[in-house]
Design an enzyme around this catalytic site. Structure first.
Site, short mmCIF file in Angstrom:
data_model
loop_
_atom_site.label_atom_id
_atom_site.label_comp_id
_atom_site.label_asym_id
_atom_site.label_seq_id
_atom_site.Cartn_x
_atom_site.Cartn_y
_atom_site.Cartn_z
N ASP A 30 0.85 -1.19 0.00
CA ASP A 30 0.00 0.00 0.00
C ASP A 30 0.89 1.25 0.00
O ASP A 30 1.91 1.30 0.71
CB ASP A 30 -0.88 -0.03 1.25
CG ASP A 30 -2.04 0.95 1.19
OD1 ASP A 30 -3.19 0.52 1.27
OD2 ASP A 30 -1.78 2.17 1.09
N ASN A 86 -13.03 -3.14 3.15
CA ASN A 86 -14.08 -2.12 3.19
C ASN A 86 -14.99 -2.21 1.97
O ASN A 86 -14.50 -2.33 0.84
CB ASN A 86 -13.44 -0.73 3.23
CG ASN A 86 -12.51 -0.55 4.42
OD1 ASN A 86 -12.78 -1.06 5.50
ND2 ASN A 86 -11.41 0.18 4.24
N GLN A 93 -14.49 2.59 1.99
CA GLN A 93 -13.92 2.20 0.69
C GLN A 93 -13.67 3.44 -0.16
O GLN A 93 -14.57 4.27 -0.34
CB GLN A 93 -14.86 1.23 -0.05
CG GLN A 93 -14.25 0.67 -1.33
CD GLN A 93 -15.12 -0.38 -2.02
OE1 GLN A 93 -16.29 -0.56 -1.66
NE2 GLN A 93 -14.56 -1.06 -3.00
N HIS A 99 -10.51 -5.09 -2.78
CA HIS A 99 -9.17 -5.31 -2.24
C HIS A 99 -9.29 -5.65 -0.76
O HIS A 99 -10.18 -5.18 -0.08
CB HIS A 99 -8.25 -4.09 -2.42
CG HIS A 99 -8.85 -2.82 -1.95
ND1 HIS A 99 -9.79 -2.12 -2.67
CD2 HIS A 99 -8.66 -2.11 -0.81
CE1 HIS A 99 -10.14 -1.04 -2.01
NE2 HIS A 99 -9.48 -1.01 -0.87
N HIS A 101 -7.10 -5.47 2.73
CA HIS A 101 -5.91 -4.96 3.39
C HIS A 101 -5.31 -6.04 4.28
O HIS A 101 -6.04 -6.73 5.01
CB HIS A 101 -6.26 -3.78 4.31
CG HIS A 101 -6.79 -2.57 3.60
ND1 HIS A 101 -6.01 -1.48 3.32
CD2 HIS A 101 -8.03 -2.27 3.13
CE1 HIS A 101 -6.75 -0.56 2.71
NE2 HIS A 101 -7.98 -1.02 2.59
P1 AMP Z 1 -9.84 1.58 0.85
O1 AMP Z 1 -9.97 2.84 1.65
O2 AMP Z 1 -10.19 0.34 1.60
O3 AMP Z 1 -10.57 1.69 -0.48
O4 AMP Z 1 -8.29 1.43 0.56
C1 AMP Z 1 -7.64 2.00 -0.51
C2 AMP Z 1 -6.17 1.84 -0.22
O5 AMP Z 1 -5.47 1.89 -1.44
C3 AMP Z 1 -5.56 2.91 0.68
O6 AMP Z 1 -4.94 2.28 1.80
C4 AMP Z 1 -4.55 3.62 -0.22
O7 AMP Z 1 -3.40 4.00 0.49
C5 AMP Z 1 -4.24 2.55 -1.25
N1 AMP Z 1 -3.84 3.01 -2.56
C6 AMP Z 1 -4.48 3.91 -3.36
N2 AMP Z 1 -3.86 4.03 -4.54
C7 AMP Z 1 -2.81 3.16 -4.50
C8 AMP Z 1 -1.77 2.81 -5.42
N3 AMP Z 1 -1.70 3.37 -6.63
N4 AMP Z 1 -0.86 1.88 -5.04
C9 AMP Z 1 -0.93 1.31 -3.82
N5 AMP Z 1 -1.88 1.60 -2.90
C10 AMP Z 1 -2.80 2.52 -3.24
#
Ligand code: AMP
Ligand code: ZN
Length: 134
Positions: A30, A86, A93, A99, A101
């Protein structure tokens, strides 16, 4: 989904720090990690959320989580591990490609992942149970 960033990352069209890959999933670090080693399990096909995830992906997902969890325990010597997933804006989300975590936890890491516990009565729990089972 032409404009989905996680589709592009999962398919290898955009580079990422990949720590595991098979035919169905890519696991990447992440970019905004909660802790050292915070990773995301991405299916290589587009599913917006858990509701859209087909059974074969759902079944394979936990095997990947376990494999990568053991890798984290072994290589990062983390003291614990949170799996967080999420669905929907209200649930936090922000990227609408499924995805999961994987957040390694370390003594004293200062992160708080949790909720404020409620105090339902037995009747309230029964009411919820009957709503779900109706
Ligand atoms: P969520 O809030 O569950 O949708 O999580 C999205 C996650 O994606 C967050 O923890 C961000 O830091 C991560 N994220 C967003 N864009 C990228 C990216 N290009 N590469 C890696 N992680 C990302
Ligand atoms: Zn996607």
């Amino acid at each position: 989904m032409n404009d989905c960033i996680f589709c592009k990352i999962a398919k290898g069209e955009i580079p990422s720090k990949t720590i595991y890959e098979d035919e169905m999933f890519r696991v990447i670090l992440d970019l905004g990690p909660a802790t050292k080693g915070h990773a995301l399990i991405l299916p290589k096909e587009h599913f917006a959320n858990l509701y859209e995830l087909p059974d074969n992906y759902a079944e394979a997902l936990m095997k990947v989580a376990r494999k990568v969890g053991l890798l984290m325990k072994d290589k990062l010597s983390c003291d614990g591990l949170n799996l967080v997933q999420n669905n929907g804006e209200i649930a936090g989300q922000t990227v609408f490609h499924f995805h999961m975590h994987m957040i390694p936890r370390y003594e004293g890491d200062g992160q708080v992942i949790g909720w404020k516990p409620g105090e339902p009565t037995g009747e309230e729990l029964e009411q919820i149970q009957s709503e779900i089972l109706a």
